[in-house]
Design a protein around this motif. Structure first.
Motif, PDB file in Angstrom:
ATOM      1  N   TYR A 120      18.872  12.901  -1.926  1.00 41.79           N
ATOM      2  CA  TYR A 120      17.620  13.596  -2.228  1.00 41.79           C
ATOM      3  C   TYR A 120      16.437  12.693  -1.901  1.00 41.79           C
ATOM      4  CZ  TYR A 120      17.208  10.830  -6.542  1.00 41.79           C
ATOM      5  OH  TYR A 120      17.082   9.795  -7.442  1.00 41.79           O
ATOM      6  N   LEU A 121      15.257  13.277  -1.876  1.00 37.76           N
ATOM      7  CA  LEU A 121      14.030  12.530  -1.607  1.00 37.76           C
ATOM      8  C   LEU A 121      13.399  12.141  -2.937  1.00 37.76           C
ATOM      9  CD1 LEU A 121      12.077  11.551   0.643  1.00 37.76           C
ATOM     10  CD2 LEU A 121      10.791  13.671   0.262  1.00 37.76           C
ATOM     11  N   ASP A 122      13.327  10.836  -3.197  1.00 41.48           N
ATOM     12  CA  ASP A 122      12.699  10.351  -4.417  1.00 41.48           C
ATOM     13  C   ASP A 122      11.180  10.527  -4.297  1.00 41.48           C
ATOM     14  OD1 ASP A 122      12.753   8.777  -6.977  1.00 41.48           O
ATOM     15  OD2 ASP A 122      11.538   7.425  -5.756  1.00 41.48           O
ATOM     16  N   GLU A 123      10.591  11.287  -5.204  1.00 45.18           N
ATOM     17  CA  GLU A 123       9.169  11.616  -5.105  1.00 45.18           C
ATOM     18  C   GLU A 123       8.265  10.401  -5.301  1.00 45.18           C
ATOM     19  OE1 GLU A 123       8.360  14.775  -7.791  1.00 45.18           O
ATOM     20  OE2 GLU A 123       9.502  16.265  -6.650  1.00 45.18           O
ATOM     21  N   LYS A 124       8.695   9.442  -6.105  1.00 42.57           N
ATOM     22  CA  LYS A 124       7.849   8.274  -6.363  1.00 42.57           C
ATOM     23  C   LYS A 124       7.798   7.336  -5.166  1.00 42.57           C
ATOM     24  CE  LYS A 124       8.448   8.220 -11.399  1.00 42.57           C
ATOM     25  NZ  LYS A 124       8.922   7.439 -12.562  1.00 42.57           N
TER      26      LYS A 124
ATOM     27  N   GLU B  20       9.134   8.097  -2.112  1.00 45.94           N
ATOM     28  CA  GLU B  20       9.189   8.873  -0.871  1.00 45.94           C
ATOM     29  C   GLU B  20      10.282   8.344   0.056  1.00 45.94           C
ATOM     30  OE1 GLU B  20       5.289   9.028   0.813  1.00 45.94           O
ATOM     31  OE2 GLU B  20       4.607  10.536  -0.628  1.00 45.94           O
ATOM     32  N   ARG B  21      11.392   7.905  -0.547  1.00 48.55           N
ATOM     33  CA  ARG B  21      12.538   7.424   0.214  1.00 48.55           C
ATOM     34  C   ARG B  21      13.751   8.296  -0.065  1.00 48.55           C
ATOM     35  NH1 ARG B  21      12.236   0.992  -1.383  1.00 48.55           N
ATOM     36  NH2 ARG B  21      10.246   0.494  -0.331  1.00 48.55           N
ATOM     37  N   LEU B  22      14.657   8.343   0.903  1.00 48.01           N
ATOM     38  CA  LEU B  22      15.924   9.026   0.701  1.00 48.01           C
ATOM     39  C   LEU B  22      16.851   8.122  -0.100  1.00 48.01           C
ATOM     40  CD1 LEU B  22      16.462  10.425   4.301  1.00 48.01           C
ATOM     41  CD2 LEU B  22      15.934  11.794   2.262  1.00 48.01           C
ATOM     42  N   VAL B  23      17.349   8.625  -1.188  1.00 53.32           N
ATOM     43  CA  VAL B  23      18.297   7.886  -2.014  1.00 53.32           C
ATOM     44  C   VAL B  23      19.424   8.834  -2.404  1.00 53.32           C
ATOM     45  CG1 VAL B  23      16.609   6.231  -2.901  1.00 53.32           C
ATOM     46  CG2 VAL B  23      16.971   8.400  -4.097  1.00 53.32           C
ATOM     47  N   ALA B  24      20.417   8.298  -3.113  1.00 54.06           N
ATOM     48  CA  ALA B  24      21.536   9.121  -3.553  1.00 54.06           C
ATOM     49  C   ALA B  24      21.781   8.907  -5.037  1.00 54.06           C
ATOM     50  CB  ALA B  24      22.793   8.798  -2.746  1.00 54.06           C
ATOM     51  N   SER B  25      22.490   9.846  -5.639  1.00 53.43           N
ATOM     52  CA  SER B  25      22.799   9.786  -7.064  1.00 53.43           C
ATOM     53  C   SER B  25      24.158  10.412  -7.309  1.00 53.43           C
ATOM     54  CB  SER B  25      21.742  10.555  -7.864  1.00 53.43           C
ATOM     55  OG  SER B  25      22.114  10.691  -9.215  1.00 53.43           O
ATOM     56  N   ASN B  26      24.915   9.835  -8.258  1.00 56.97           N
ATOM     57  CA  ASN B  26      26.130  10.529  -8.681  1.00 56.97           C
ATOM     58  C   ASN B  26      26.006  11.037 -10.112  1.00 56.97           C
ATOM     59  OD1 ASN B  26      26.559   8.089 -10.080  1.00 56.97           O
ATOM     60  ND2 ASN B  26      28.783   8.184  -9.799  1.00 56.97           N
ATOM     61  N   LYS B  27      24.761  11.176 -10.575  1.00 50.90           N
ATOM     62  CA  LYS B  27      24.486  11.877 -11.819  1.00 50.90           C
ATOM     63  C   LYS B  27      24.282  13.354 -11.467  1.00 50.90           C
ATOM     64  CE  LYS B  27      22.565   8.005 -14.447  1.00 50.90           C
ATOM     65  NZ  LYS B  27      21.419   7.505 -15.228  1.00 50.90           N
TER      66      LYS B  27
END
Length: 279
Positions: free
Chosen positions: A118-122, A124-131
């Motif tokens: 997803y795109l982290d709004e703060k 503005e980078r693409l990151v991932a999460s397993n939550k």
């Protein structure tokens, strides 16, 4: 607008010493580095490319196909863990970051996890999460009982296998309803078995009701054919034996052989079932 973390179809605008510049209809341009430039191309042609941020956090495009795109779930492998977080291989030169705050449990290098990009709004980078739960909701359901759905397996619990439904909802396939070997990260076709008053969704991996009759019959017939026309299964066979041979419940098996018998495709004898020789 060029969408970060997704595929874009862009126009080749100009060539430079470092690569091609591609643009959209809104006047935004982005670099396709030389290493990804196709052997033949022409100014004004369209290219389908994936847009992400390079090592200097600049938008860049590539003709490589990543393992995951923005706002989807996939099974990825952790390549390294440092003081920032875990870095996953997603098929591109720059690994995909999973910040510690987005890890359900601390990730380990070499292990595989189902994550969402997803795109982290703060930042503005693409990151991932397993939550996963923060991206899923069963409040406003878009599925109905008996409906065929897309699944990705996320976790095994004492009750069964947790799954993501159509990239939107959370469901559970109870152990008693699973008649095949599955693993975390598997992508499967499933069916909505029931929706509870609290909007919890029970999943079946086999067609339900009238939908299941023909597929079960076909599955049994295909297995019979592969086995040379005979299976040592009958009405008194244990559910465990049926599950081992056919990966289905005894109830589904009995419905399936009933359909085949009525269509005169099989004979049911004391020692098993036989394909009818029509010659």
């Amino acid at each position: 607008m060029i969408k970060l973390g997704d595929y874009n179809t862009l126009t080749i605008l100009r060539e430079t010493s470092v690569g091609l510049f591609l643009g959209d209809d809104e006047g935004t341009d982005v670099l396709l580095p030389n290493k990804y430039v196709p052997k033949s191309y022409g100014i004004g042609e369209k290219l389908r490319v994936f847009c992400y941020l390079d090592h200097e956090e600049r938008p860049i495009v590539t003709t490589l196909e990543p393992y995951i795109i923005r706002d989807t779930f996939e099974l990825l492998r952790v390549m390294e863990v440092n003081n920032i977080g875990a870095f996953m291989d997603w098929g591109l030169e720059k690994h995909l970051l999973v910040p510690f705050s987005e890890q359900r449990n601390k990730m380990q290098a070499g292990h595989w996890y189902v994550v969402r990009c997803y795109l982290d709004e703060k930042s503005e980078r693409l990151v991932a999460s397993n939550k996963h739960d923060k991206f899923l909701s069963n409040e406003n359901l878009t599925v109905n009982v008996l409906e065929e759905v897309d699944l990705i397996v996320t976790r095994h619990t004492d009750l069964g296998w947790e799954v993501i439904i159509n990239n939107q909802h959370k469901g559970l396939a109870f152990t008693s309803d699973v008649y095949q070997k599955i693993a975390i990260g598997d992508k499967l076709t499933g069916y909505i078995k029931s929706i509870r008053p609290d909007h919890k969704i029970d999943i079946s991996l086999q067609p339900l009701g009238y939908m299941g009759l023909e597929p079960m019959a076909n599955a049994i017939y295909e297995r019979l054919t592969a086995a040379g026309g005979f299976l040592r299964l009958h009405d008194k066979s244990s559910p465990e034996d049926i599950r081992e041979v056919l990966q289905m419940s005894k109830k589904a098996y009995k419905k399936g052989i009933g359909t085949l018998y009525r269509e005169r495709k099989i004979e049911i004898k004391e020692d098993g079932i036989y394909i009818v020789d029509k010659q």
